[in-house]
Design a protein around this motif. Structure first.
Motif, short mmCIF file in Angstrom:
data_model
loop_
_atom_site.label_atom_id
_atom_site.label_comp_id
_atom_site.label_asym_id
_atom_site.label_seq_id
_atom_site.Cartn_x
_atom_site.Cartn_y
_atom_site.Cartn_z
N TYR A 172 12.23 0.17 -1.78
CA TYR A 172 10.92 -0.47 -1.65
C TYR A 172 10.70 -1.53 -2.73
O TYR A 172 10.18 -2.62 -2.45
CB TYR A 172 9.81 0.57 -1.69
N ALA A 205 2.53 -2.99 -3.23
CA ALA A 205 2.37 -1.81 -2.38
C ALA A 205 0.90 -1.76 -1.93
O ALA A 205 0.05 -1.19 -2.60
CB ALA A 205 2.76 -0.54 -3.11
N VAL A 255 3.86 1.00 2.89
CA VAL A 255 4.83 2.06 2.60
C VAL A 255 4.63 3.15 3.65
O VAL A 255 3.56 3.75 3.73
CB VAL A 255 4.63 2.61 1.18
#
Length: 296
Positions: free
Chosen positions: A122, A160, A135
């Motif tokens: 990620y 994120a 996510v």
């Protein structure tokens, strides 16, 4: 909560023609209908949008056509899940250039990465693209579940933007809600846990049912999250829960949604192989179990 990302995001089906080509005009008609019925955003090329069944080139071409059509009317999230992080980056860069708001990325599937590898995956995608990322925790699809420490490490990254929590574990959702930074929105990712997720503090829902019942999904969100009226929300949820249960248990939810769009006077189009169309018996079950005349 990231104020930019909240509310009902319909994870839209992708209509195909019988020959397997995209039906772009029907896609646009369906998206117009969703927007007219109040959804706060749309998610294209998620699992419900059959992203697994299209090539990278097709993915990029569809995004170039559809994202500008939606952009400026509602928020747009685009699925960009691939096993190779380099392929994810390529897709996300195209998504970014077309004006979408975020990209939804599942952790690498099939290879069953270790938790530290998921964090690096990620962070690599977010570093390379400098773009808001959803996510996505879905152990049923990825074959591996994000542990809470893993979540916390991933969410340290400023890109994120959203968590889509689809483990089906309310305790896990509560943990994420407790630990997530203020810059991250936490969304429900299980259709038949929507009420519980909103009551616990989730600020959005990336949902399948909104394809055919956008108004009901918006009403549920508004009742619980905006009006703080749990009893009103419970009554809406009680009515739509049978349909939500079907979508989380019936082995052909994409086909079910496409069939129900036809029942609503729209058109979900055909599915791509390896999926096949519903049988007559399956269509009858879907109509009986989901009662399209009772959802809106």
């Amino acid at each position: 909560m990231n104020e930019k990302f909240k509310g009902i995001y319909a994870v839209a089906v992708t209509p195909f023609k019988e020959n397997g080509e995209f039906d772009l005009e029907q896609s646009k008609k369906n998206l117009d209908w969703l927007i007219e019925n109040g959804v706060h955003g749309v998610c294209i090329l998620g699992a419900t949008g059959e992203y697994q069944s299209i090539s990278d080139e097709e993915h990029m071409n569809y995004v170039r056509e559809i994202v500008p059509y939606i952009n400026g009317r509602v928020s747009v999230i685009v699925g960009a899940s691939r096993e190779r992080p380099e392929d994810v980056v390529k897709l996300v860069q195209n998504i970014k250039s077309c004006g979408a708001d975020a990209a939804m990325v599942l952790s690498p599937f099939y290879c069953h990465p270790a938790q530290d590898e998921i964090v690096k995956f990620y962070h690599y995608v977010m570093d390379e693209t400098d773009f808001p990322i959803v996510v996505y925790n879905n152990p049923g699809s990825a074959g591996v579940e994000l542990e809470q420490d893993t979540y916390n490490e991933i969410l340290k990254h400023p890109r994120a933007a959203i968590v889509k929590e689809s483990s089906g574990d309310m305790h896990k959702l509560t943990q994420v809600l407790n630990d997530a930074p203020d810059t991250t929105s936490v969304f429900c990712g299980c259709d038949n846990l929507a009420f519980e997720s909103f009551a616990a503090g989730a600020c959005g829902w990336i949902c399948m049912l909104a394809n055919v019942a956008p108004r009901d999904c918006v009403d549920l969100y508004e009742a619980v999250c905006e009006e703080k009226d749990l009893e009103k929300g419970r009554e809406i949820y009680k009515r739509i829960l049978p349909s939500l249960d079907v979508l989380e248990s019936f082995p052909k939810p994409v086909q079910a949604l496409k069939h129900l769009l036809g029942c609503k006077g729209l058109n979900g189009g055909y599915v791509r192989k390896p999926r096949y169309e519903l049988t007559k018996e399956e269509k009858a079950f879907v109509e009986r179990a989901m009662a399209p005349e009772k959802i809106q």
